[in-house]
Design a protein around this motif. Structure first.
Motif, PDB file in Angstrom:
ATOM      1  N   TYR A  62       0.822  -1.217   0.000  1.00  0.00           N
ATOM      2  CA  TYR A  62       0.000   0.000   0.000  1.00  0.00           C
ATOM      3  C   TYR A  62       0.857   1.269   0.000  1.00  0.00           C
ATOM      4  CZ  TYR A  62      -3.269   3.580   1.604  1.00  0.00           C
ATOM      5  OH  TYR A  62      -4.011   4.728   1.727  1.00  0.00           O
ATOM      6  N   ALA A  63       1.913   1.284   0.799  1.00  0.00           N
ATOM      7  CA  ALA A  63       2.763   2.473   0.888  1.00  0.00           C
ATOM      8  C   ALA A  63       3.448   2.761  -0.447  1.00  0.00           C
ATOM      9  CB  ALA A  63       3.809   2.286   1.989  1.00  0.00           C
ATOM     10  N   THR A  66       0.825   3.933  -3.040  1.00  0.00           N
ATOM     11  CA  THR A  66       0.416   5.307  -2.724  1.00  0.00           C
ATOM     12  C   THR A  66       1.481   6.290  -3.187  1.00  0.00           C
ATOM     13  OG1 THR A  66      -0.864   4.586  -0.791  1.00  0.00           O
ATOM     14  CG2 THR A  66      -0.190   6.901  -0.864  1.00  0.00           C
ATOM     15  N   GLU A  67       2.734   5.957  -2.943  1.00  0.00           N
ATOM     16  CA  GLU A  67       3.842   6.814  -3.382  1.00  0.00           C
ATOM     17  C   GLU A  67       3.857   6.940  -4.905  1.00  0.00           C
ATOM     18  OE1 GLU A  67       8.744   7.028  -3.134  1.00  0.00           O
ATOM     19  OE2 GLU A  67       7.624   5.617  -1.844  1.00  0.00           O
ATOM     20  N   ASP A  70       0.980   9.251  -6.019  1.00  0.00           N
ATOM     21  CA  ASP A  70       1.318  10.630  -5.649  1.00  0.00           C
ATOM     22  C   ASP A  70       2.384  11.189  -6.594  1.00  0.00           C
ATOM     23  OD1 ASP A  70      -0.463  10.577  -3.569  1.00  0.00           O
ATOM     24  OD2 ASP A  70       1.033  10.178  -2.009  1.00  0.00           O
ATOM     25  N   LEU A  87      -4.643   3.957 -12.243  1.00  0.00           N
ATOM     26  CA  LEU A  87      -5.108   3.161 -11.113  1.00  0.00           C
ATOM     27  C   LEU A  87      -6.021   2.033 -11.589  1.00  0.00           C
ATOM     28  CD1 LEU A  87      -5.506   2.493  -8.145  1.00  0.00           C
ATOM     29  CD2 LEU A  87      -7.175   4.351  -7.987  1.00  0.00           C
ATOM     30  N   CYS A 112      -4.511  -2.546  -3.262  1.00  0.00           N
ATOM     31  CA  CYS A 112      -5.125  -1.833  -4.394  1.00  0.00           C
ATOM     32  C   CYS A 112      -6.512  -1.300  -4.045  1.00  0.00           C
ATOM     33  CB  CYS A 112      -5.221  -2.749  -5.609  1.00  0.00           C
ATOM     34  SG  CYS A 112      -3.632  -3.106  -6.388  1.00  0.00           S
ATOM     35  N   LYS A 114      -7.680  -0.365  -1.365  1.00  0.00           N
ATOM     36  CA  LYS A 114      -7.652   0.755  -0.420  1.00  0.00           C
ATOM     37  C   LYS A 114      -7.293   2.077  -1.098  1.00  0.00           C
ATOM     38  CE  LYS A 114      -4.811  -0.919   2.737  1.00  0.00           C
ATOM     39  NZ  LYS A 114      -4.052  -0.981   4.006  1.00  0.00           N
ATOM     40  N   LEU A 115      -6.830   1.996  -2.366  1.00  0.00           N
ATOM     41  CA  LEU A 115      -6.455   3.210  -3.078  1.00  0.00           C
ATOM     42  C   LEU A 115      -7.695   3.859  -3.687  1.00  0.00           C
ATOM     43  CD1 LEU A 115      -3.337   1.730  -4.882  1.00  0.00           C
ATOM     44  CD2 LEU A 115      -3.277   3.506  -3.113  1.00  0.00           C
ATOM     45  N   LYS A 118      -9.685   9.489  -7.451  1.00  0.00           N
ATOM     46  CA  LYS A 118      -9.825  10.906  -7.116  1.00  0.00           C
ATOM     47  C   LYS A 118     -10.996  11.512  -7.888  1.00  0.00           C
ATOM     48  CE  LYS A 118      -6.075  11.122  -4.531  1.00  0.00           C
ATOM     49  NZ  LYS A 118      -6.133  11.367  -3.083  1.00  0.00           N
TER      50      LYS A 118
END
Length: 347
Positions: A62-63, A66-67, A70, A87, A112, A114-115, A118
């Motif tokens: 997840y980390a 997420t990076e 971003d 995504l 995935c 959890k992402l 937007k």
């Protein structure tokens, strides 16, 4: 020879066999998914120091993901819609991978889901014509000329139906049937092999019927309704060129109107949706008419319609109170190429 990770083996099968053969995905969709994974592999190599052959399910936690997303938005200046598209490619593969190897891919899949996707902050990415502009735009082709007549009909049907460029180019005589009330019932072959049937209002229906008769193809069900001098079926690139020609003419002849930098055939689909919202058509009806998979996509047009009101208020504010302006940030594209780290199937 280096051992290839389980993830890459499964990814190659997904892209080269499952998507085209089992799901019947179009080449452009597969290319978009491949490009997304190529960018992720490049990110892992350049930013995390992990070469392609070591990119496995356990490193895409997840980390890290997420990076990556971003980095797409902040470091590469990708738009929200592009970020969401990348995504979707990762999310789709995670579902496929989990169904084939639960033990190996379950943590990756959990990361995935959890992402979040937007939300689009505004409607700037979707250009469309106002009701005044669409009247001008549809009047531009010279219907007395053979090519101009075709252009007038294809643009009018594009607006009346909300079809995508590929959908209207694929339209055949057999896809259109004409009802006793004078309206046309049109079968549209949409994205992902999905079809829908819509009814056109009387005037565009009459235009479509007259044009098919004019071409003398009424009894040839397999013939495409719109063609070019070279091809029996108009291509999307030909439609884009046609559209660009009239956009240029509209801008030259109507100073102060048609303010967007870019309009494409898809802008007509956006226009149809916005005008339907403004006419009070329920969102669920618009969703079915346009063939949206999710109501959230249709809801965007309600916001776009509100943006028309906001623009009028902004014009009033500028005239009387001055000093109102909006800064825009030009989006930079992501370089999807990379050194020899990228596997061949992702090239």
């Amino acid at each position: 020879m280096k051992k290839v990770s389980a993830l890459l083996v499964m990814l190659e099968n997904w892209l080269t066999e499952y998507l085209p053969d089992q799901e019947g995905r179009r080449a452009n969709t597969i290319k978009s998914y491949r490009d997304s994974w190529r960018i992720l592999i490049r990110f892992m190599y350049e930013r995390k120091g992990v070469p392609a052959d070591r990119v496995d399910f356990k490193v895409l936690d997840y980390a890290t993901l997420t990076e990556f997303f971003d980095w797409l938005k902040d470091g590469q200046k990708c738009s929200t819609s592009t970020r969401n598209s990348r995504l979707a490619a990762v999310m789709k593969f995670s579902e496929y991978a989990q169904n084939r190897d639960l033990d190996a891919a379950s943590c990756f899949r959990a990361a995935c889901v959890k992402l979040p996707y937007k939300r689009l902050s505004d409607a700037k990415e979707r250009s469309y014509f106002t009701q005044a502009e669409i009247k001008i735009f549809l009047s531009l082709p010279n219907a007395k000329d053979k090519t101009g007549y075709r252009d007038q009909v294809v643009l009018s049907i594009l607006y009346a139906s909300g079809m995508r460029a590929g959908e209207i180019c694929a339209l055949t005589v057999g896809d259109a049937s004409f009802l006793p009330d004078g309206r046309a019932s049109v079968l549209i072959h949409g994205k992902g092999g999905k079809s829908r049937r819509i009814k056109l209002s009387e005037k565009p229906s009459a235009m479509l019927k007259k044009f098919i008769s004019y071409r003398r193809i009424s009894n040839q069900r397999e013939r495409h309704v719109f063609s070019t001098q070279r091809n029996e079926m108009m291509s999307t690139s030909a439609l884009e060129e046609l559209f660009a020609k009239y956009v240029k003419r509209a801008k030259e002849q109507n100073k102060g109107l048609f303010p967007e930098d870019t309009y494409t055939p898809h802008s007509m689909r956006h226009t149809t949706a916005v005008h339907m919202v403004e006419a009070g058509v329920p969102l669920l009806v618009i969703k079915q008419f346009l063939g949206h998979a999710h109501l959230s996509t249709t809801e965007i047009y309600a916001k776009m319609s509100q943006s028309t009101v906001n623009e009028k208020l902004k014009g009033w504010d500028e005239e009387y109170w001055h000093d109102q302006y909006i800064d825009s940030l030009e989006e930079a594209s992501v370089n999807i190429n990379s050194p020899g780290n990228i596997p061949d199937f992702l090239r």
